[in-house]
Scaffold this motif. Structure first.
Motif, PDB file in Angstrom:
ATOM      1  N   ILE A  75      -9.839 -30.974  51.015  1.00 52.39           N
ATOM      2  CA  ILE A  75      -8.767 -30.190  50.401  1.00 52.39           C
ATOM      3  C   ILE A  75      -7.403 -30.741  50.813  1.00 52.39           C
ATOM      4  N   ARG A  76      -7.295 -31.125  52.091  1.00 49.18           N
ATOM      5  CA  ARG A  76      -6.034 -31.672  52.573  1.00 49.18           C
ATOM      6  C   ARG A  76      -5.685 -32.969  51.841  1.00 49.18           C
ATOM      7  N   THR A  77      -6.661 -33.831  51.641  1.00 52.39           N
ATOM      8  CA  THR A  77      -6.414 -35.086  50.924  1.00 52.39           C
ATOM      9  C   THR A  77      -5.947 -34.810  49.497  1.00 52.39           C
ATOM     10  N   CYS A  78      -6.601 -33.857  48.853  1.00 54.04           N
ATOM     11  CA  CYS A  78      -6.186 -33.494  47.485  1.00 54.04           C
ATOM     12  C   CYS A  78      -4.743 -32.996  47.481  1.00 54.04           C
ATOM     13  N   ASP A  79      -4.416 -32.118  48.412  1.00 54.09           N
ATOM     14  CA  ASP A  79      -3.070 -31.542  48.438  1.00 54.09           C
ATOM     15  C   ASP A  79      -2.013 -32.590  48.772  1.00 54.09           C
ATOM     16  N   MET A  80      -2.331 -33.530  49.657  1.00 55.48           N
ATOM     17  CA  MET A  80      -1.393 -34.617  49.936  1.00 55.48           C
ATOM     18  C   MET A  80      -1.129 -35.436  48.676  1.00 55.48           C
ATOM     19  N   GLY A  81      -2.195 -35.674  47.912  1.00 48.84           N
ATOM     20  CA  GLY A  81      -2.030 -36.397  46.656  1.00 48.84           C
ATOM     21  C   GLY A  81      -1.170 -35.636  45.669  1.00 48.84           C
ATOM     22  N   LEU A  82      -1.317 -34.302  45.663  1.00 49.93           N
ATOM     23  CA  LEU A  82      -0.524 -33.481  44.754  1.00 49.93           C
ATOM     24  C   LEU A  82       0.932 -33.403  45.192  1.00 49.93           C
TER      25      LEU A  82
END
Length: 379
Positions: A75-82
């Motif tokens: 989830i953290r990786t996704c949010d960093m990408g966003l």
């Protein structure tokens, strides 16, 4: 390096994939923080999104393979990408983050063990399938995709005449095999379980250990498809067999694409390709137009233009002169140096999608799951 990270993902080499993604994110991060944010070129933000997406999927795969219920890093990786990236890939990253978050919350609320047969496991399988397709589409080498059936004239002018591979979506939705008589292992057993079929045994038809056996479809499913995850199991593949001429009940479940009518004659060769995850068709070429229709599961496909035939090292024997000597995903570049850095196209073909492969276009196929494909060859 991005393409290499994608290759590692498809090979299930998660550690290497994550290592390459981390290096790419570090490089991209430097460009994001060079000067004012408003001056950062959009391409670097999009690059950060692409790599974050691949990294998140690899992290998700690692957690699932370890039966780990904690997805907070994903989830953290996704949010960093966003946060740091830019909208790309049909805005898929927020959708991925939302779905994984729901899984994470659901797991955190449960006290029982992970159950492979649960709805969550089905959700993971579905997500992995969709993610693999999107991964292939964000590759610089991705095959073009049409999201609806083109007219016959459009297909002929833009793809057949120009010898251009293309994926067509939505053109198989009305097949009984995908709607009213949905294909499954139980369905095959019910309709044709006791019918005798030829099965290829061995990883590739180019290897000395390769052989063929006759067995019933029930035996094939029980011995090779259902047990495909066994480390000692030998690959079995019902490949290039005219099953539909043999079993008319199955022929009634498929429909010949109307584009085949563009051929010079009415004959269309229809073959079945049924097997477990990991079956491989080595890099080869066929003399006819080819529609590869995916009915069940997913396949990774790589394509090379006929322009590179001499650099693909075809076998010298007449029997195998349409097949390359190169192991596409693990090439021996000392033995086949001209293969290095050859341009290619690639895709993941999912259920309900059809790939057009022009005549003599080289193609390599590896199943990513239990898979049933139908090929239509026509001149």
């Amino acid at each position: 390096m991005y393409n290499k990270a994608v290759d590692c993902f498809f090979k299930e080499e998660w550690t290497d994939c994550l290592s390459k993604c981390k290096a790419l994110l570090d490089i991209t991060w430097e460009y994001l923080y060079t000067g004012h944010w408003k001056d950062v070129h959009i391409v670097w933000r999009q690059a950060y999104t692409y790599v974050s997406y691949v990294k998140a999927l690899a992290e998700f795969a690692v957690q699932c393979s370890n039966r780990c219920e904690d997805f907070h890093n994903v989830i953290r990786t996704c949010d960093m990408g966003l946060l740091m990236g830019a909208p790309a890939l049909n805005n898929v990253l927020p959708k991925l983050a939302s779905r994984i978050h729901k899984l994470h919350v659901s797991h955190m609320q449960k006290s029982d063990d992970f159950n492979e047969n649960s709805d969550d496991a089905l959700e993971i399988s579905t997500l992995a399938c969709e993610s693999s397709v999107l991964i292939s589409q964000c590759s610089a080498n991705a095959v073009s995709v049409l999201h609806s059936s083109p007219s016959i004239e459009h297909f002929s002018t833009n793809f057949m005449v120009t010898n251009t591979p293309v994926i067509i979506k939505g053109c198989m939705d009305f097949w009984p095999a995908l709607s009213t008589r949905h294909w499954s292992l139980n369905y095959f057993k019910q309709i044709a379980g006791y019918r005798l079929v030829p099965v290829e045994v061995g990883s590739k038809y180019t290897e000395d250990s390769w052989s063929q056996k006759l067995m019933t479809i029930n035996e094939f499913i029980d011995l090779y498809v259902a047990k495909s995850d066994s480390p000692t199991s030998e690959p079995g593949y019902l490949a290039q067999h005219q099953l539909f001429d043999q079993i008319t009940e199955l022929k009634n479940d498929i429909i010949i694409p109307s584009y085949c009518g563009l051929g010079e004659c009415d004959d269309v060769d229809i073959n079945a390709w049924f097997g477990p995850k990991g079956t491989i068709s080595p890099l080869h070429q066929d003399i006819k137009n080819n529609f590869l229709a995916q009915v069940v599961g997913r396949k990774y496909i790589r394509l090379y233009s006929t322009d590179y035939t001499s650099k693909l090292y075809p076998h010298s024997s007449h029997l195998l002169n349409n097949t390359s000597q190169v192991d596409v995903e693990n090439p021996d570049l000392e033995k086949f140096p001209l293969f290095k850095d050859l341009p290619y196209l690639e895709c993941v073909l999912s259920a309900g999608e059809m790939l057009y492969i022009p005549p003599m276009y080289w193609h390599y196929v590896r199943s990513l799951s239990t898979s049933f494909s139908v090929s239509f060859w026509w001149k």
